[in-house]
Design a protein around this motif. Structure first.
Motif, PDB file in Angstrom:
ATOM      1  N   TYR A   7       0.841  -1.204   0.000  1.00  0.00           N
ATOM      2  CA  TYR A   7       0.000   0.000   0.000  1.00  0.00           C
ATOM      3  C   TYR A   7       0.875   1.253   0.000  1.00  0.00           C
ATOM      4  O   TYR A   7       1.955   1.270   0.589  1.00  0.00           O
ATOM      5  N   LYS A  74      -8.339   5.975   1.872  1.00  0.00           N
ATOM      6  CA  LYS A  74      -7.372   5.031   2.441  1.00  0.00           C
ATOM      7  C   LYS A  74      -8.068   3.746   2.882  1.00  0.00           C
ATOM      8  O   LYS A  74      -7.718   3.149   3.900  1.00  0.00           O
ATOM      9  N   LEU A  90       3.870  -3.146   4.691  1.00  0.00           N
ATOM     10  CA  LEU A  90       3.759  -1.691   4.838  1.00  0.00           C
ATOM     11  C   LEU A  90       5.126  -1.095   5.132  1.00  0.00           C
ATOM     12  O   LEU A  90       6.023  -1.774   5.642  1.00  0.00           O
ATOM     13  N   GLU A  93       6.925   3.450   8.566  1.00  0.00           N
ATOM     14  CA  GLU A  93       6.245   4.637   9.102  1.00  0.00           C
ATOM     15  C   GLU A  93       4.819   4.345   9.538  1.00  0.00           C
ATOM     16  O   GLU A  93       4.227   5.089  10.318  1.00  0.00           O
ATOM     17  N   HIS A  94       4.242   3.226   9.037  1.00  0.00           N
ATOM     18  CA  HIS A  94       2.864   2.870   9.393  1.00  0.00           C
ATOM     19  C   HIS A  94       2.776   2.058  10.682  1.00  0.00           C
ATOM     20  O   HIS A  94       1.675   1.803  11.180  1.00  0.00           O
ATOM     21  N   LYS A  95       3.920   1.670  11.247  1.00  0.00           N
ATOM     22  CA  LYS A  95       3.894   0.811  12.426  1.00  0.00           C
ATOM     23  C   LYS A  95       3.290   1.520  13.636  1.00  0.00           C
ATOM     24  O   LYS A  95       2.554   0.916  14.424  1.00  0.00           O
ATOM     25  N   THR A  97       1.547   4.585  13.355  1.00  0.00           N
ATOM     26  CA  THR A  97       0.784   5.683  12.791  1.00  0.00           C
ATOM     27  C   THR A  97      -0.426   6.030  13.652  1.00  0.00           C
ATOM     28  O   THR A  97      -0.956   5.181  14.387  1.00  0.00           O
ATOM     29  N   ASP A  99      -3.119   7.167  12.107  1.00  0.00           N
ATOM     30  CA  ASP A  99      -4.207   7.077  11.133  1.00  0.00           C
ATOM     31  C   ASP A  99      -5.115   5.887  11.488  1.00  0.00           C
ATOM     32  O   ASP A  99      -4.709   4.730  11.420  1.00  0.00           O
ATOM     33  N   ILE A 102      -5.618   3.086   8.812  1.00  0.00           N
ATOM     34  CA  ILE A 102      -4.500   2.143   8.683  1.00  0.00           C
ATOM     35  C   ILE A 102      -4.516   1.155   9.841  1.00  0.00           C
ATOM     36  O   ILE A 102      -4.272  -0.050   9.660  1.00  0.00           O
ATOM     37  N   HIS A 103      -4.812   1.646  11.045  1.00  0.00           N
ATOM     38  CA  HIS A 103      -4.913   0.768  12.208  1.00  0.00           C
ATOM     39  C   HIS A 103      -5.975  -0.305  11.997  1.00  0.00           C
ATOM     40  O   HIS A 103      -5.777  -1.481  12.332  1.00  0.00           O
ATOM     41  N   TYR A 118       6.751  -5.069   8.092  1.00  0.00           N
ATOM     42  CA  TYR A 118       7.104  -3.656   7.922  1.00  0.00           C
ATOM     43  C   TYR A 118       8.477  -3.568   7.273  1.00  0.00           C
ATOM     44  O   TYR A 118       9.432  -4.211   7.731  1.00  0.00           O
ATOM     45  N   GLN A 379      10.538   9.047   4.481  1.00  0.00           N
ATOM     46  CA  GLN A 379      10.353   9.591   5.816  1.00  0.00           C
ATOM     47  C   GLN A 379      11.634  10.263   6.306  1.00  0.00           C
ATOM     48  O   GLN A 379      11.604  11.347   6.896  1.00  0.00           O
TER      49      GLN A 379
END
Length: 486
Positions: A7, A74, A90, A93-95, A97, A99, A102-103, A118, A379
């Motif tokens: 993603y 999203k 992913l 940076e999404h670990k 997050t 958002d 995303i969670h 990740y 990032q």
């Protein structure tokens, strides 16, 4: 068949994305790329410079067997419900997050007993291409990438010629650490019988201008006017450097310090490969008396210049007081600062240069500066720009080339990756110095950064084609660019 779902926004494809997708391919046979939908900020302006359709089309150029799907905003969780991927991959940076969407997607994947991985961007090289592609195939791949940039950025040969014609109007001041680069060409005789060491016979020795002084040399050779301020020892190496710089018509101010040697780095080369390096240097900051003389030269010389380049190897010339003086004088005169801090074996951080027009870290230096290793390239780059408040940044990524980041007045960050054009580089030592020189000339004249960076790819390519750091002439550069367009 193991299915992998990835993603991202993919607003501008660069090597960080390609590393991410390469990691995903290693996890399974079928890779599906979910592209985030178009979003707008509180004022109704698009968050991404390109639409979802344009981003998907851009991805098609860099993918082969991967399936591309479009998401509404999203809504990654909906894609997971439909596809039930074995792995969700992913960016790191999404670990953690904030958002919620995303969670929800991550929780759904975990609750259904499937894995979430990740990806952390590691520094890589083009070893895969080296093993799987011919030299001609690798060359064509790089040329294709630069031609796509020309198309995307509307770069024409006439535009570049006009930019280069104006480079003679630039007047740049360079300050930093002087280095003499020595190369000792040797013949390998074998292993010593006394100890497990390689025995070599010295055949030839040659000296090259290095450090901040080669940046000044490149600027002068590329047609601009240049002045130079530095500190050397009171020795033979200092006189040699002065003679070399004078021959290039550089207005040179070398302040001698009898308590320290001129920095000399000697490399031993066998069969075209560097065996090891020996350095003679003093890493301590210059004393207050030498510092005062440096500042006096700065105050006098800066009056007639359009920009100032700081080439900091952390060998003591750019003290905190000297740095503060440069920033103060540049602000008063309204001229840009172009800063490069190189700390491969020294202690330093590019974040000390806040508010610069341009900074030029490499990936490792950026990670050291932020004290973060588990961070993706995108990032990492954006965080360095935020911390330094720099207007522009070149992130150097070795054999993959470099990425230009530009902060715009509307708050958006525009980025563009440029490939390293050299297929078989002879000596990569001077690529960054030559690139810095070209960028400083162009940006001091307020030329468009993306077009100047295009020129920079050819400067860096030319720099790595010979052993030793040799100034790139404007004539040689023009010939290289003409060859590309023809």
């Amino acid at each position: 068949m193991v299915t992998v779902l990835t993603y991202g926004h993919f607003s501008s494809i660069h090597p960080g994305h390609l590393r991410y997708l390469g990691y995903a391919k290693k996890q399974g046979e079928k890779v599906i790329i979910a592209v985030a939908g178009d979003e707008r900020d509180n004022k109704g302006n698009p968050i991404y410079p390109y639409s979802q359709e344009e981003r998907i089309e851009s991805l098609r150029r860099f993918t082969t067997n991967e399936e591309l799907i479009s998401l509404a905003n999203k809504d990654l969780a909906a894609a997971i419900k439909d596809l039930k991927p074995d792995f969700l991959v992913l960016g790191i940076e999404h670990k953690n997050t904030n958002d919620i969407r995303i969670h929800e997607a991550i929780d759904l994947q975990v609750c259904e007993g499937r894995k979430v991985l990740y990806h952390v961007t590691d520094q890589v090289n083009d070893a895969h291409d080296l093993l799987t592609k011919t030299e001609q195939e690798r060359k064509e791949k790089k040329l294709k990438a630069i031609k796509e940039i020309c198309e995307k950025r509307s770069i024409q040969k006439s535009d570049i010629n006009e930019l280069l014609e104006n480079w003679k109007n630039a007047n740049i001041l360079v300050i930093g650490d002087t280095i003499v680069d020595e190369y000792s060409v040797c013949e390998a005789l074998g292993l010593s019988a006394e100890a497990p060491v390689v025995v070599v016979k010295e055949i030839e020795e040659k000296k090259f201008v290095g450090g901040a002084s080669i940046v000044a040399s490149h600027i002068s050779a590329l047609g601009a006017k240049c002045s130079y301020i530095s500190v050397t020892g009171d020795d033979e190496a200092s006189e040699w450097i002065r003679s070399e710089l004078n021959s290039l018509n550089i207005n040179c101010s070398l302040i001698k310090d009898k308590r320290r040697p001129t920095t000399v780095k000697k490399r031993y080369v066998v069969d075209g490969q560097k065996l090891f390096r020996v350095s003679k240097l003093d890493e301590k900051d210059v004393d207050s008396e030498v510092e005062r003389k440096v500042i006096e030269e700065l105050e006098e010389k800066i009056k007639t210049h359009d920009g100032i380049v700081i080439s900091d190897f952390v060998y003591g010339v750019i003290t905190d007081k000297v740095k503060d003086t440069i920033e103060s004088l540049a602000t008063k005169k309204g001229i840009p600062i172009f800063a490069d801090l190189q700390c491969s074996s020294q202690v330093g951080s590019i974040t000390k240069y806040r508010g610069a027009e341009l900074i030029c870290p490499n990936e490792r230096e950026a990670k050291v500066a932020l004290q973060k290793k588990d961070i993706n390239l995108e990032q990492l780059s954006l965080e360095v720009m935020k911390v330094t408040r720099s207007k522009n940044m070149i992130m150097k990524i070795g054999a993959e080339g470099f990425i230009v980041y530009q902060n715009q007045d509307d708050g958006r960050t525009v980025k563009q990756a440029y490939p390293a054009l050299a297929v078989t580089p002879v000596d990569v030592t001077g690529a960054g110095d030559s690139l810095l020189a070209g960028m400083a000339i162009g940006l001091s004249l307020r030329q468009p950064i993306m077009k100047v960076a295009f020129i920079g790819t050819f400067i860096a390519c030319t720099a790595v084609e010979t052993m030793g750091n040799v100034p790139i002439t404007i004539k040689k550069l023009e010939s290289k660019i003409t060859e590309f367009f023809d």
